[in-house]
Design a protein around this motif. Structure first.
Motif, short mmCIF file in Angstrom:
data_model
loop_
_atom_site.label_atom_id
_atom_site.label_comp_id
_atom_site.label_asym_id
_atom_site.label_seq_id
_atom_site.Cartn_x
_atom_site.Cartn_y
_atom_site.Cartn_z
N GLY A 23 -73.09 -46.96 -8.94
CA GLY A 23 -74.77 -46.91 -8.97
C GLY A 23 -75.26 -48.25 -10.23
N GLU A 24 -76.52 -48.22 -10.38
CA GLU A 24 -76.90 -49.27 -11.24
C GLU A 24 -76.93 -48.77 -12.65
OE1 GLU A 24 -79.84 -52.00 -9.67
OE2 GLU A 24 -79.68 -50.92 -7.74
N ALA A 25 -76.87 -47.73 -12.96
CA ALA A 25 -77.06 -47.20 -14.42
C ALA A 25 -75.54 -47.27 -14.91
CB ALA A 25 -77.33 -45.77 -14.53
N PRO A 26 -75.44 -48.10 -16.09
CA PRO A 26 -74.36 -48.52 -16.89
C PRO A 26 -73.57 -47.28 -17.29
CG PRO A 26 -76.10 -50.09 -17.48
CD PRO A 26 -76.90 -49.01 -16.79
N GLU A 27 -74.21 -46.28 -17.82
CA GLU A 27 -73.63 -45.03 -18.31
C GLU A 27 -73.64 -44.13 -17.60
OE1 GLU A 27 -72.08 -45.22 -21.24
OE2 GLU A 27 -72.93 -47.29 -21.40
N ALA A 28 -73.30 -44.27 -16.11
CA ALA A 28 -73.32 -43.12 -15.13
C ALA A 28 -71.98 -42.43 -15.33
CB ALA A 28 -73.43 -43.86 -13.66
N ASN A 70 -69.73 -50.74 -0.89
CA ASN A 70 -70.96 -50.79 -0.16
C ASN A 70 -72.09 -50.36 -1.29
OD1 ASN A 70 -70.45 -52.22 1.96
ND2 ASN A 70 -69.99 -50.47 3.03
N TYR A 71 -71.83 -50.39 -2.54
CA TYR A 71 -72.55 -49.91 -3.63
C TYR A 71 -72.25 -50.74 -4.93
CZ TYR A 71 -68.23 -47.33 -3.94
OH TYR A 71 -67.06 -46.93 -4.07
N TRP A 72 -73.28 -50.50 -5.83
CA TRP A 72 -72.58 -51.12 -7.32
C TRP A 72 -71.70 -50.33 -7.78
CZ3 TRP A 72 -74.92 -55.29 -9.48
CH2 TRP A 72 -75.96 -56.04 -8.91
N LEU A 73 -70.75 -51.15 -8.49
CA LEU A 73 -69.49 -50.50 -9.38
C LEU A 73 -69.87 -50.88 -10.83
CD1 LEU A 73 -67.00 -49.13 -8.94
CD2 LEU A 73 -65.84 -51.45 -8.72
N GLN A 74 -69.71 -49.80 -11.51
CA GLN A 74 -69.74 -50.33 -13.19
C GLN A 74 -68.33 -50.19 -13.46
OE1 GLN A 74 -72.65 -50.85 -14.68
NE2 GLN A 74 -73.89 -50.61 -13.05
N VAL A 75 -67.95 -51.36 -14.19
CA VAL A 75 -66.36 -51.21 -14.68
C VAL A 75 -66.66 -51.38 -16.33
CG1 VAL A 75 -64.27 -52.52 -14.74
CG2 VAL A 75 -65.77 -52.40 -12.69
#
Length: 140
Positions: free
Chosen positions: A99-104, A53-58
């Motif tokens: 989250g929405e930040a690619p470099e989290a 239920n959140y943005w996932l950066q892969v």
């Protein structure tokens, strides 16, 4: 033996925290399954990433940190054809952040499986307490 409501409450909280901690450690450790999962038809040897239920950066990265990444919208699945790279670029690790930040900051890592195998990763939990579980998939 006399038990007070307060002692029972604190005992329950401590036991619950231990279960959560052990479950989180097991989920965070990740593993390549000895008996690989079946793969979705048409996606053999690919990466399958399902967000909670959140943005996932892969990010699919080489040992030098070079690679590609994608953002997976909440509640959706993304299939990656670049899991095993190309002749000039070979990723070695998957790194996940939320989250929405690619470099989290990375919350979970998983090794790229052998050529011909894929990987299925599912995110759950919350953005504040994410859990990512990956398993190797096999078309056989």
């Amino acid at each position: 033996m006399r038990f007070s409501t307060r002692k029972i409450l604190f005992s329950g909280i401590a036991a619950g925290a231990a279960v959560v901690a052990l479950g989180g450690a097991a989920a965070a450790s990740g593993h390549q399954a000895a008996d690989a999962l079946p793969v979705a038809p048409g996606h053999e040897g690919e990466g399958e990433y399902t967000a909670g239920n959140y943005w996932l950066q892969v990010r699919e990265l080489t040992a030098d940190g070079e690679g590609f990444g994608t953002a997976v919208a909440p509640g959706t699945t993304y299939y990656s054809k670049t899991l095993h790279g190309s002749d000039s670029w070979k990723p070695t690790v998957l790194k996940f952040s939320v989250g929405e930040a690619p470099e989290a900051p990375t919350v979970f890592s998983y090794p790229i499986p052998a050529e011909g195998l894929g990987v299925s990763c599912v995110a759950s939990g919350t953005e504040a307490a994410p859990q990512v579980r990956c398993e190797t998939t096999d078309a056989r």
